[in-house]
Design a protein around this motif. Sequence first.
Motif, short mmCIF file in Angstrom:
data_model
loop_
_atom_site.label_atom_id
_atom_site.label_comp_id
_atom_site.label_asym_id
_atom_site.label_seq_id
_atom_site.Cartn_x
_atom_site.Cartn_y
_atom_site.Cartn_z
N LYS A 40 34.26 49.96 27.57
CA LYS A 40 35.25 50.65 26.74
C LYS A 40 36.67 50.22 27.11
O LYS A 40 36.98 50.00 28.28
CB LYS A 40 35.10 52.15 26.89
N GLY A 41 37.53 50.12 26.11
CA GLY A 41 38.90 49.65 26.30
C GLY A 41 39.70 50.47 27.29
O GLY A 41 40.43 49.92 28.12
N ASN A 42 39.56 51.80 27.24
CA ASN A 42 40.33 52.62 28.18
C ASN A 42 39.83 52.44 29.61
O ASN A 42 40.60 52.56 30.57
CB ASN A 42 40.34 54.09 27.78
N HIS A 43 38.57 52.09 29.78
CA HIS A 43 38.04 51.80 31.11
C HIS A 43 38.62 50.49 31.63
O HIS A 43 38.98 50.38 32.81
CB HIS A 43 36.52 51.74 31.10
N LEU A 44 38.72 49.51 30.77
CA LEU A 44 39.33 48.23 31.15
C LEU A 44 40.79 48.44 31.57
O LEU A 44 41.25 47.87 32.56
CB LEU A 44 39.28 47.24 29.99
N THR A 45 41.49 49.29 30.84
CA THR A 45 42.89 49.56 31.16
C THR A 45 43.02 50.19 32.54
O THR A 45 43.90 49.81 33.32
CB THR A 45 43.50 50.50 30.09
N LEU A 46 42.15 51.14 32.87
CA LEU A 46 42.19 51.76 34.20
C LEU A 46 41.92 50.76 35.30
O LEU A 46 42.61 50.74 36.32
CB LEU A 46 41.15 52.89 34.28
N ILE A 47 40.92 49.92 35.12
CA ILE A 47 40.57 48.93 36.14
C ILE A 47 41.69 47.91 36.29
O ILE A 47 42.14 47.61 37.40
CB ILE A 47 39.24 48.23 35.80
N LYS A 48 42.19 47.38 35.18
CA LYS A 48 43.24 46.36 35.25
C LYS A 48 44.56 46.94 35.76
O LYS A 48 45.39 46.22 36.30
CB LYS A 48 43.42 45.69 33.91
N GLY A 49 44.75 48.24 35.59
CA GLY A 49 45.96 48.89 36.08
C GLY A 49 45.93 49.12 37.58
O GLY A 49 46.92 49.55 38.17
N ASN A 50 44.81 48.86 38.21
CA ASN A 50 44.66 49.07 39.65
C ASN A 50 44.08 47.82 40.31
O ASN A 50 43.12 47.88 41.05
CB ASN A 50 43.75 50.28 39.90
N GLN A 51 44.70 46.69 40.03
CA GLN A 51 44.23 45.42 40.57
C GLN A 51 44.78 45.18 41.98
O GLN A 51 45.80 45.72 42.36
CB GLN A 51 44.66 44.26 39.66
N ILE A 52 44.06 44.34 42.72
CA ILE A 52 44.51 43.91 44.04
C ILE A 52 44.82 42.42 43.93
O ILE A 52 44.09 41.68 43.28
CB ILE A 52 43.45 44.19 45.13
N ASP A 53 45.92 42.01 44.57
CA ASP A 53 46.32 40.62 44.46
C ASP A 53 45.91 39.76 45.65
O ASP A 53 46.03 38.55 45.62
CB ASP A 53 47.82 40.49 44.21
N GLY A 54 45.45 40.38 46.73
CA GLY A 54 44.95 39.61 47.86
C GLY A 54 45.99 39.21 48.88
O GLY A 54 45.69 38.44 49.77
N ARG A 55 47.18 39.72 48.79
CA ARG A 55 48.20 39.41 49.81
C ARG A 55 47.89 40.20 51.07
O ARG A 55 47.17 41.19 51.06
CB ARG A 55 49.60 39.76 49.29
N THR A 56 48.44 39.79 52.20
CA THR A 56 48.09 40.39 53.49
C THR A 56 48.46 41.87 53.58
O THR A 56 47.84 42.60 54.33
CB THR A 56 48.75 39.63 54.66
N ALA A 97 43.27 37.24 45.34
CA ALA A 97 41.96 37.89 45.38
C ALA A 97 41.04 37.30 44.32
O ALA A 97 39.86 37.07 44.57
CB ALA A 97 42.11 39.41 45.19
N LYS A 98 41.56 37.04 43.15
CA LYS A 98 40.77 36.42 42.07
C LYS A 98 40.39 34.99 42.46
O LYS A 98 39.26 34.55 42.23
CB LYS A 98 41.57 36.44 40.76
N THR A 99 41.32 34.27 43.08
CA THR A 99 41.04 32.92 43.55
C THR A 99 39.90 32.94 44.56
O THR A 99 38.99 32.12 44.52
CB THR A 99 42.29 32.29 44.17
N TRP A 100 39.95 33.91 45.49
CA TRP A 100 38.89 34.06 46.50
C TRP A 100 37.54 34.22 45.81
O TRP A 100 36.57 33.54 46.15
CB TRP A 100 39.18 35.26 47.40
#
Length: 111
Positions: A40-56, A97-100
Motif C-alpha cells: 500500500k502507498g501509505n506503507h511505502l511512505t512510512l518506510i521511505k520516510g524512515n530510511q537509513i543512509d549508512g553513515r557512521t 546502506a543501499k550500496t551495502w
Amino acid sequence: MDDEPNAMDDEPMYDADRVVAPTPGSAITIPETANKFTIKGNHLTLIKGNQIDGRTKTDPHKHIHKFLRIYDMFKYRDTENEAVRLMMFPLSLTGEAKTWLDELNEGTIET
C-alpha cells in the motif's frame, strides 16, 4: 568537548578503501507467495520516510528496531509477514546502506 565535526562522520559504515562490484540479482530472497499482493502507498511512505543512509553516526540496530515497529502496524491478508518485511526492507535503505545491500551476494538474506 570538540564542536568540530569529525571527518569520519560522513564516511560509509564499511571500509572505503576496498573495491567492490555490484552483485547481479537480489541479495534478499523473497518467497514466491509475496507475488500475490501489492504494498500500500501509505506503507511505502512510512518506510521511505524512515530510511537509513549508512553513515557512521547512524545506528543500524535502531534502524531495524524502528523498521519492525513501523512494519508491525501493517497487515496483509493471505501473505506471510516475513515476505512483506523482506520486500519492504530495501526501501528503508538509502545512500551507503543501499550500496551495502546491493553489493551482497545473491540470496544472502532469507529472513
